[in-house]
Design an enzyme around this catalytic site. Structure first.
Site, PDB file in Angstrom:
ATOM      1  N   GLY A  73       0.808  -1.211   0.000  1.00 24.64           N
ATOM      2  CA  GLY A  73       0.000   0.000   0.000  1.00 24.64           C
ATOM      3  C   GLY A  73       0.844   1.266   0.000  1.00 24.64           C
ATOM      4  CG  ASN A 150      -5.001   4.120   8.980  1.00 26.27           C
ATOM      5  OD1 ASN A 150      -5.359   5.064   8.267  1.00 26.27           O
ATOM      6  ND2 ASN A 150      -3.993   4.213   9.812  1.00 26.27           N
ATOM      7  CD  GLN A 180      -6.909  -0.464   7.613  1.00 26.71           C
ATOM      8  OE1 GLN A 180      -7.717  -1.274   8.052  1.00 26.71           O
ATOM      9  NE2 GLN A 180      -5.613  -0.563   7.878  1.00 26.71           N
ATOM     10  CG  HIS A 202      -0.158  -6.458   5.098  1.00 31.72           C
ATOM     11  ND1 HIS A 202      -0.260  -6.085   6.426  1.00 31.72           N
ATOM     12  CD2 HIS A 202       0.204  -5.349   4.430  1.00 31.72           C
ATOM     13  CE1 HIS A 202       0.056  -4.798   6.547  1.00 31.72           C
ATOM     14  NE2 HIS A 202       0.337  -4.336   5.348  1.00 31.72           N
ATOM     15  CB  THR A 236      12.678  -8.923 -10.963  1.00 34.93           C
ATOM     16  OG1 THR A 236      13.810  -8.592 -11.778  1.00 34.93           O
ATOM     17  CG2 THR A 236      12.242 -10.349 -11.235  1.00 34.93           C
ATOM     18  CB  CYS A 324       6.214   6.449  14.348  1.00 35.36           C
ATOM     19  SG  CYS A 324       7.301   6.506  15.753  1.00 35.36           S
TER      20      CYS A 324
HETATM   21  N1  PLP Z   1      -2.888   2.983   3.769  1.00 34.15           N
HETATM   22  C1  PLP Z   1      -3.593   2.593   4.821  1.00 34.15           C
HETATM   23  C2  PLP Z   1      -4.951   3.185   5.053  1.00 34.15           C
HETATM   24  C3  PLP Z   1      -3.082   1.642   5.708  1.00 34.15           C
HETATM   25  O1  PLP Z   1      -3.798   1.252   6.772  1.00 34.15           O
HETATM   26  C4  PLP Z   1      -1.793   1.107   5.452  1.00 34.15           C
HETATM   27  C5  PLP Z   1      -1.182   0.133   6.393  1.00 34.15           C
HETATM   28  O2  PLP Z   1      -1.379   0.216   7.586  1.00 34.15           O
HETATM   29  C6  PLP Z   1      -1.104   1.537   4.320  1.00 34.15           C
HETATM   30  C7  PLP Z   1      -1.672   2.476   3.498  1.00 34.15           C
HETATM   31  C8  PLP Z   1       0.252   1.001   3.991  1.00 34.15           C
HETATM   32  O3  PLP Z   1       0.152  -0.270   3.406  1.00 34.15           O
HETATM   33  P1  PLP Z   1       1.399  -1.281   3.447  1.00 34.15           P
HETATM   34  O4  PLP Z   1       1.518  -1.760   4.874  1.00 34.15           O
HETATM   35  O5  PLP Z   1       1.019  -2.376   2.510  1.00 34.15           O
HETATM   36  O6  PLP Z   1       2.592  -0.529   2.984  1.00 34.15           O
END
Ligand code: PLP
Length: 378
Positions: A73, A150, A180, A202, A236, A324
């Site tokens: 993400g 999130n 989310q 994930h 890759t 963090c």
């Molecule tokens: N965006 C949101 C709303 C998220 O909750 C998260 C992960 O907590 C991310 C982006 C980042 O995704 P990733 O953990 O796959 O880098």
């Protein structure tokens, strides 16, 4: 996971589904080809990648050619925000409650001469549409508003956001972070108006380090190299990750409605039970505005870090929602944006349920949390 662990942190990550493990396994062993090649092993990997692309596209209502596989993400969000910036100064508009994966690239671009404006949210965490409209105009290159938050779980009025953007900034690319929302909401319907959409495996029972950006508009790469993903993302391919993402998204979409109903009922029992058992508890956002798995509570006078330590000792895995990378807890930027005073923000705990959650998880949390709060309050 052992029987004594109560996992209530599905927004952080979810247990990998057995079907996903099975689908990925051959690509960690005999099907190891590089899909960019031309011999039989390469062609086999290419076929698997193409199938995964088709499945991701079907699950989110996109054309396969719009799917750009990423490392998750964070990379998808970075590519959406930075890959749509023009060669001249322009403005990036985000909500103030975006994930750092959106806010930080926008801030990085601001240090390079672009402008970054944050639209405020209301007390429930939903973007203020009037204030958003005020920030729009011909100078805006990209607008990013997440489908669901999130931390507190608030679902944004994305259809109204899209209408405003098309009316007041028709030239802007509209991005939504659906990381989310993906396990719970019909992305094909809710994000049909988005030019760009991020997902991450994930959060859906897939592997970490795999995700995708759906790009219905051109994006310039942020990773340069061999020109994979039609020059939008070099490197890759992680074939196993793409297969894992596709499998997880397909399974989640197929069982979305019954799982959402089941988990919502569990979440309601947890929230109602804790509100009744722990005096001075407030829900951060109304339940009809948040995702089915989110239960975000503030326990008056209780330090979130101390509560999380006690819960962990009792086997209950929850989160503050705003750690963090160092693990240090800052007052959440989401709660501050919602008008929660910093001291109250430090009393917040996020319990998030998901596809593996059970009544037993709720029972154990209902026993552990009131006892831990009572202990901390002395
Ligand atoms: N965006 C949101 C709303 C998220 O909750 C998260 C992960 O907590 C991310 C982006 C980042 O995704 P990733 O953990 O796959 O880098």
């Amino acid at each position: 996971m052992d029987r004594l662990t109560t996992y209530l942190d599905h927004a952080a990550t979810t247990p990998v589904r057995p079907e996903v493990v099975a689908a990925m396994a051959p690509f960690a062993s005999e099907r190891f080809g590089n899909p960019s090649g031309s011999h039989r092993l390469a062609r086999d990997a290419r076929t698997a990648l193409d199938d995964a692309r088709d499945a991701v596209a079907a699950a989110v209502g996109a054309d396969p050619g719009d799917v750009v596989f990423t490392s998750g993400g964070t990379e998808a969000d970075n590519l959406a925000v930075l890959g749509t910036l023009p060669g001249h100064p322009a403005t990036i508009v985000t909500s103030s409650v975006e994930h750092p994966a959106v806010l930080e690239p926008a801030r990085a671009a601001a240090r390079l001469g672009f402008s970054h404006q944050e639209a405020p949210v209301d007390a429930d965490g939903a973007v203020d549409l009037d204030r958003l409209a005020d920030l729009l105009g011909p100078h805006v290159a990209v607008v990013s508003v997440m489908l669901a938050n999130n931390e507190v779980g608030t679902v944004q009025p994305f259809d109204q956001v899209a209408r405003l953007v098309r009316r007041h900034a028709p030239q802007a690319a509209l991005h939504t972070d659906a990381v989310q929302a993906a396990p719970w909401l019909d992305l094909a319907r809710l994000a049909a108006d988005a030019d760009l959409l991020s997902v991450s495996a994930h959060k859906l029972g897939g592997p970490k380090g795999a995700g995708a950006l759906v790009a219905r508009v051109p994006v310039r790469p942020i990773l340069h190299g061999g020109g994979q993903e039609r020059d939008r993302r070099s490197g890759t391919h992680d074939v196993a990750g793409a297969v894992g993402l596709a499998t997880a998204l397909t399974l989640a979409a197929a069982e979305r409605d019954p799982t959402a109903a089941r988990v919502r009922a569990l979440r309601d029992r947890l929230a109602d039970g804790l509100l009744a058992a722990v005096p001075g508890t407030v829900e951060s956002a109304p339940r009809d505005r948040v995702l089915p798995g989110h239960c975000h509570l503030r326990f008056a006078g209780v330090d979130q870090e101390e509560l999380l330590v006690l819960l962990d000792r009792d086997g209950v895995c929850a989160a503050a929602g705003s750690a963090c990378a160092s693990g240090a807890l800052q007052p959440s930027h989401v709660l501050l944006a919602m008008g929660v005073p910093p001291a109250d923000a430090k009393t917040a705990v996020r319990f998030t349920l998901g596809h593996t959650s059970t009544d037993a998880d709720v029972d154990r949390a209902l026993a552990a949390v009131p006892a831990a709060v009572a202990r901390l309050r002395g």
